[in-house]
Design an enzyme around this catalytic site. Structure first.
Site, PDB file in Angstrom:
ATOM      1  N   ASP A  33      -2.504  20.720  26.890  1.00  0.00           N
ATOM      2  CA  ASP A  33      -2.883  19.906  28.043  1.00  0.00           C
ATOM      3  C   ASP A  33      -2.103  20.302  29.293  1.00  0.00           C
ATOM      4  O   ASP A  33      -0.960  19.869  29.483  1.00  0.00           O
ATOM      5  CB  ASP A  33      -2.625  18.430  27.694  1.00  0.00           C
ATOM      6  CG  ASP A  33      -2.996  17.501  28.819  1.00  0.00           C
ATOM      7  OD1 ASP A  33      -2.706  16.294  28.711  1.00  0.00           O
ATOM      8  OD2 ASP A  33      -3.577  17.966  29.834  1.00  0.00           O
ATOM      9  N   ASP A 215      -6.754  21.439  34.723  1.00  0.00           N
ATOM     10  CA  ASP A 215      -6.374  20.477  33.690  1.00  0.00           C
ATOM     11  C   ASP A 215      -7.163  20.650  32.399  1.00  0.00           C
ATOM     12  O   ASP A 215      -8.281  20.121  32.248  1.00  0.00           O
ATOM     13  CB  ASP A 215      -6.590  19.058  34.256  1.00  0.00           C
ATOM     14  CG  ASP A 215      -6.164  17.982  33.294  1.00  0.00           C
ATOM     15  OD1 ASP A 215      -6.298  16.796  33.662  1.00  0.00           O
ATOM     16  OD2 ASP A 215      -5.697  18.320  32.193  1.00  0.00           O
TER      17      ASP A 215
HETATM   18  C1  LIG Z   1      -9.391  11.657  31.412  1.00  0.00           C
HETATM   19  C2  LIG Z   1      -8.034  12.248  31.199  1.00  0.00           C
HETATM   20  N1  LIG Z   1      -7.466  12.664  32.471  1.00  0.00           N
HETATM   21  C3  LIG Z   1      -6.725  11.806  33.194  1.00  0.00           C
HETATM   22  O1  LIG Z   1      -6.515  10.654  32.847  1.00  0.00           O
HETATM   23  C4  LIG Z   1      -6.110  12.332  34.428  1.00  0.00           C
HETATM   24  C5  LIG Z   1      -6.143  11.698  35.711  1.00  0.00           C
HETATM   25  C6  LIG Z   1      -6.869  10.473  36.037  1.00  0.00           C
HETATM   26  C7  LIG Z   1      -6.257   9.527  36.856  1.00  0.00           C
HETATM   27  C8  LIG Z   1      -6.977   8.372  37.185  1.00  0.00           C
HETATM   28  C9  LIG Z   1      -8.272   8.167  36.696  1.00  0.00           C
HETATM   29  C10 LIG Z   1      -8.866   9.137  35.866  1.00  0.00           C
HETATM   30  C11 LIG Z   1      -8.176  10.289  35.524  1.00  0.00           C
HETATM   31  C12 LIG Z   1      -5.449  12.391  36.670  1.00  0.00           C
HETATM   32  S1  LIG Z   1      -4.725  13.758  36.006  1.00  0.00           S
HETATM   33  C13 LIG Z   1      -5.386  13.507  34.459  1.00  0.00           C
HETATM   34  N2  LIG Z   1      -5.181  14.408  33.450  1.00  0.00           N
HETATM   35  C14 LIG Z   1      -4.550  14.041  32.307  1.00  0.00           C
HETATM   36  O2  LIG Z   1      -4.121  12.949  32.077  1.00  0.00           O
HETATM   37  C15 LIG Z   1      -4.431  15.149  31.296  1.00  0.00           C
HETATM   38  N3  LIG Z   1      -4.134  14.605  29.986  1.00  0.00           N
HETATM   39  C16 LIG Z   1      -5.261  13.888  29.345  1.00  0.00           C
HETATM   40  C17 LIG Z   1      -4.859  13.495  27.934  1.00  0.00           C
HETATM   41  C18 LIG Z   1      -5.880  12.563  27.373  1.00  0.00           C
HETATM   42  C19 LIG Z   1      -6.167  11.295  27.842  1.00  0.00           C
HETATM   43  N4  LIG Z   1      -7.124  10.715  27.039  1.00  0.00           N
HETATM   44  C20 LIG Z   1      -7.474  11.614  26.071  1.00  0.00           C
HETATM   45  C21 LIG Z   1      -8.405  11.494  25.023  1.00  0.00           C
HETATM   46  C22 LIG Z   1      -8.555  12.595  24.163  1.00  0.00           C
HETATM   47  C23 LIG Z   1      -7.796  13.749  24.333  1.00  0.00           C
HETATM   48  C24 LIG Z   1      -6.872  13.858  25.385  1.00  0.00           C
HETATM   49  C25 LIG Z   1      -6.712  12.783  26.241  1.00  0.00           C
END
Ligand SMILES: CCNC(=O)c1c(-c2ccccc2)csc1NC(=O)CNCCc1c[nH]c2ccccc12
Length: 327
Positions: A33, A215
């Site tokens: 990630d 990402d």
């Molecule tokens: C949808 C996942 N991505 C995020 O929430 C995210 C945001 C983000 C911030 C606010 C609203 C939506 C997204 C910013 S950077 C960012 N990137 C991350 O957070 C990268 N890590 C995601 C890990 C992760 C979150 N939920 C999962 C479910 C399955 C596998 C991996 C995951």
């Protein structure tokens, strides 16, 4: 001088990609990630009701980091927390003899129900590692000085196994030149500026670029609301579905290709990547691979974009940079 390569196996609909990692004496499947900086995994300390079906890290092979704990909440409100051990980690032959392993003592249901994944391996900057009272380094930061070159590369594919390499760039994985852009590390992400967009209806308001992050941990491509709206205005049957919380389109549609200008070069996401997945099994309505980045504060170039390019995450120079090349 270490170098290594590990497969990235796609999960259903390319929702995520999993890679084998040896931690202590267990082999776990982790979601690499670049959008977070914690290496955490299900463990023998996780409640059985949360860890059923997952591979578990057994901390008996590690050394506990006394008083250290971690607690992470992602933007989609999924979360995990626990305590910390130092142990040996091997990824594709690259070895970190003492890597901080964040053993989960609690995880939210998104992770519990994703039974193929045993945890995450963060590859963002260590400045956003959540371990307290003292943040620890990511796997890449831990091994960086032992690598032939302080880089890792990402080669994800649609519906097929891709790979991550550490310590070298694989020239057989791309065609043409690599376009490099500077990275702003202020938020701990691999953050860069996209020049502009085109493709889809009213040409997706070309010209207006913006701040974005690369990402691998996010499945979709989140873009400025005007760009997403403009793109789908050219897709028959597409609409913003408030109940689904995003753009949907007929699974029978073949949406137009989408172009992103980065560093003066244009990279194309095939339209088929943007007909992402049925809302639920058997549905003829699909969720769009492009969504609006409203409320996030920046665009997210997740797997829908990354599987269209070869991406180089380069921290070998005086400041980090991102490289993109056509596959
Ligand atoms: C949808 C996942 N991505 C995020 O929430 C995210 C945001 C983000 C911030 C606010 C609203 C939506 C997204 C910013 S950077 C960012 N990137 C991350 O957070 C990268 N890590 C995601 C890990 C992760 C979150 N939920 C999962 C479910 C399955 C596998 C991996 C995951």
């Amino acid at each position: 001088c270490q170098t290594g390569e590990v497969a990235a196996d796609p999960q259903l609909y390319d929702q995520s990609y999993l890679s084998p990692v040896t931690i202590g004496n267990s082999e776990l499947m982790l979601d690499f990630d670049t959008g977070s900086a914690d290496l955490w995994c299900f463990s023998t300390e996780s409640p059985a009701v949360q860890s059923a079906g997952h591979g578990l890290y057994n901390p008996s092979t590690g050394t506990e980091l006394d008083g250290a704990f971690w607690d992470i909440t992602y933007g989609d409100q999924s979360a995990a927390s626990g305590n910390v051990f130092a142990d040996k980690v091997v990824v594709g032959g690259v070895t970190a003899t003492k890597q901080a392993i964040e053993a989960a003592t609690s995880v939210s249901y998104e992770f519990t129900e994703d039974v193929a994944s045993d945890g995450l391996l963060g590859l963002a900057f260590s400045s956003i590692n959540t371990i307290l009272p003292q943040p620890q380094t990511t796997f890449f930061d831990t091994v960086r000085n032992t690598l032939a070159k302080a880089v890792f590369t990402v080669d994800l594919k649609k519906g097929a196994a891709g790979s991550y390499t550490f310590g070298y760039i694989d020239s057989s994985k791309y065609s043409g030149a690599i376009t490099y852009v500077p990275v702003n590390t202020a938020n701990g992400f691999w953050q860069f500026t996209a020049d502009g967009y085109s493709g889809g209806g009213n040409n997706a308001s070309t010209g207006r670029g913006g701040v974005a992050i690369a990402d691998t941990g996010t499945s979709l491509l989140y873009l400025p609301a005007s760009v997403a709206k403009g793109y789908y205005s050219g897709v028959q049957g597409a609409s913003f579905d408030f109940r689904q919380g995003g753009y949907t389109l007929p699974c029978s549609a073949t949406p137009p290709d989408f172009n992103v200008a980065i560093g003066g070069k244009t990279f194309t996401v095939p339209g088929s990547y943007i007909n992402y997945a049925p809302l639920r099994a058997g549905s003829s309505t699909c969720f769009g691979g492009i969504q609006a980045d409203s409320g996030i504060g920046f665009s997210i170039f997740g797997d829908v974009f990354l599987k269209a390019v070869y991406a180089i995450f380069d921290d070998s120079g005086s400041s980090p940079k991102l490289g993109f090349a056509a596959q």
